[in-house]
Design a protein around this motif. Structure first.
Motif, PDB file in Angstrom:
ATOM      1  N   GLU A  16       4.876  10.215   4.489  1.00  0.00           N
ATOM      2  CA  GLU A  16       3.586  10.237   5.089  1.00  0.00           C
ATOM      3  C   GLU A  16       3.420  11.662   5.588  1.00  0.00           C
ATOM      4  O   GLU A  16       2.381  12.168   5.981  1.00  0.00           O
ATOM      5  CB  GLU A  16       3.721   9.220   6.130  1.00  0.00           C
ATOM      6  CG  GLU A  16       3.064   8.734   7.126  1.00  0.00           C
ATOM      7  CD  GLU A  16       3.642   9.128   8.420  1.00  0.00           C
ATOM      8  OE1 GLU A  16       2.732  10.295   8.947  1.00  0.00           O
ATOM      9  OE2 GLU A  16       4.788   9.082   8.860  1.00  0.00           O
ATOM     10  N   ILE A  17       4.488  12.287   6.376  1.00  0.00           N
ATOM     11  CA  ILE A  17       4.575  13.428   6.827  1.00  0.00           C
ATOM     12  C   ILE A  17       4.048  14.636   6.102  1.00  0.00           C
ATOM     13  O   ILE A  17       3.130  15.345   6.257  1.00  0.00           O
ATOM     14  CB  ILE A  17       5.824  13.800   7.532  1.00  0.00           C
ATOM     15  CG1 ILE A  17       6.069  12.805   8.675  1.00  0.00           C
ATOM     16  CG2 ILE A  17       5.952  15.265   7.930  1.00  0.00           C
ATOM     17  CD1 ILE A  17       7.501  13.176   9.369  1.00  0.00           C
ATOM     18  N   ARG A  20       0.481  14.660   5.198  1.00  0.00           N
ATOM     19  CA  ARG A  20      -0.450  15.053   6.218  1.00  0.00           C
ATOM     20  C   ARG A  20      -0.361  16.644   6.168  1.00  0.00           C
ATOM     21  O   ARG A  20      -1.439  17.308   6.286  1.00  0.00           O
ATOM     22  CB  ARG A  20      -0.027  14.640   7.546  1.00  0.00           C
ATOM     23  CG  ARG A  20      -0.944  14.499   8.633  1.00  0.00           C
ATOM     24  CD  ARG A  20      -0.665  13.359   9.681  1.00  0.00           C
ATOM     25  NE  ARG A  20       0.672  13.171  10.147  1.00  0.00           N
ATOM     26  CZ  ARG A  20       0.990  14.108  11.150  1.00  0.00           C
ATOM     27  NH1 ARG A  20       0.364  14.762  11.713  1.00  0.00           N
ATOM     28  NH2 ARG A  20       2.036  13.990  11.943  1.00  0.00           N
ATOM     29  N   GLU A  23      -2.336  18.144   3.252  1.00  0.00           N
ATOM     30  CA  GLU A  23      -3.863  18.052   3.481  1.00  0.00           C
ATOM     31  C   GLU A  23      -3.820  19.112   4.367  1.00  0.00           C
ATOM     32  O   GLU A  23      -5.206  19.807   4.334  1.00  0.00           O
ATOM     33  CB  GLU A  23      -3.807  16.625   4.608  1.00  0.00           C
ATOM     34  CG  GLU A  23      -5.380  16.473   4.794  1.00  0.00           C
ATOM     35  CD  GLU A  23      -6.374  16.221   3.485  1.00  0.00           C
ATOM     36  OE1 GLU A  23      -5.916  15.905   2.481  1.00  0.00           O
ATOM     37  OE2 GLU A  23      -7.609  16.505   3.899  1.00  0.00           O
TER      38      GLU A  23
END
Ligand code: TXA
Ligand code: MG
Length: 344
Positions: A16-17, A20, A23
């Motif tokens: 998830e890190i 991000r 992105e």
């Protein structure tokens, strides 16, 4: 701009890190991340405006090209115009790892990445955070070391923040890096291939894979080629590239000199492989690194950052022996030495 600092497990970074951070890169932002050599400052290599932000944040001259980081050989072939046999052999042998390959670039790679040159440096880093970030971004990632231009490269998150806090979007803090010195850079567009920057992969290891190579930059005149400036062909070779703000000198047999400086009342930092068995002077900050080249390399920049922060009058480094095992360390030390002080 506020720099978001996110702690990340260096071996098993949370998906998830990485998503991000990927992105942020896809949107044109800057993300600093750990590699197995030093921390890099990444941007989407195919987005010229994003890459421009790297140069601005670092104060880096536009004449110094960037290394493009890829996850795989397959991705490297989307950046390089051709993928010669020697590239295949060294990449299969040393990737992922601390070796950058200079090859002809594809036209999709913006000129700003390569300082206007026809070639591009490519590397697939071994660090799980770097690998995961490139995969999450889904694009090749241009990344120089995450320091201000001419300053010491960062091997810890705090080194990155020291110069770049507020100048970049995000920092992935994965703890200290293991290698400690920047990658070896080999130019595969010339025959024989030429090692432009020594690093953690030694000339002998490369020669064992692809046969004879030349070591060291050519003189600027010999370097020039039509359509490509001498600067772009032998970049990163500026005499003073990895410099602490405290004057630094390298010496063989440095103790008598250090002792003299201390007696003259100077505050001195002394970097040695091994501390001497006798009591040293008061006012001297002596730091023992290691007589093992890999261990020395892993800790060198952190020691220099620490000594620099003490605002001493002088840093004196005992020059390690003139052996291949110390080639990359000696290269960085000699560049860190204050220009007008002769290496002895
Ligand atoms: O270990 C490393 O290589 C780190 C991490 C972040 O991967 N990166 C790094 O990047 O040290 P940087 O920008 O600090 O150094 C890149 C070196 C410079 O000496 C640059 O001049 C050289 O690679 N270089 C880049 N592209 C080149 C090209 N097309 N031809 C010749 N040299 C090139
Ligand atoms: Mg650098």
């Amino acid at each position: 701009m506020k720099t978001e600092v996110v702690s990340v497990d260096p071996e098993r970074p949370a998906a998830e890190i990485l998503a991000r951070a990927g992105e942020v890169l896809r949107r044109g932002g800057l993300v600093a991340f750990p590699t197995e050599t030093v921390y890099g400052l990444g941007a989407n290599a195919l987005d010229g405006e994003a890459v421009q932000r790297i140069f601005t944040a670092k104060g880096r001259p536009a004449t110094n090209p960037l290394i493009v980081h890829v996850a795989t050989i397959e991705q490297a072939t989307t950046v390089a115009e051709s993928w010669p046999e020697k590239a295949q052999v060294v990449a299969a042998r040393f990737w992922p790892g601390p070796l950058s390959l200079v090859l002809k670039k594809r036209s999709e790679v913006p000129d700003i990445v390569t300082a206007g040159g026809e070639t591009v440096a490519l590397r697939s880093p071994a660090h799980a955070v770097a690998q995961g970030l490139i995969r999450a971004a889904g694009v090749p990632v241009a990344a120089p070391s995450a320091n201000l231009s001419t300053r010491i490269s960062p091997t810890r998150a705090e080194h990155v923040l020291r110069w770049l806090d507020g100048r970049i979007d995000m920092l992935l803090d994965g703890g200290p890096t293991s290698g400690g010195l920047e990658s070896s850079v080999i130019d595969l567009t010339v025959s024989p291939p030429r090692l432009l920057r020594p690093g953690l992969v030694s000339p002998h290891e490369i020669e064992a894979a692809i046969g004879p190579i030349a070591v060291g930059p050519k003189t600027p005149a010999a370097n020039s080629r039509p359509g490509q400036s001498a600067v772009a062909r032998s970049p990163g070779l500026a005499a003073r590239h990895y410099a602490p703000t405290t004057p630094l000198e390298c010496r063989s047999d440095s103790w008598p000199y250090v002792s003299q400086l201390c007696q003259a009342g100077l505050h001195v930092g002394w970097l040695v492989l091994k501390l001497p068995p006798f009591e040293t002077s008061a006012g001297l900050i002596a730091v023992e690194l290691s007589d093992d080249p890999a261990e020395y390399a892993a800790n060198l920049y952190a020691a220099l950052h620490r000594l620099e922060a003490l605002a001493l009058d002088r840093i004196v480094v005992e020059l390690p022996p003139d052996h291949e095992a110390w080639l990359a360390v000696r290269d960085r030390l000699q560049r860190a030495a204050t220009a007008d002080q002769k290496i002895g």
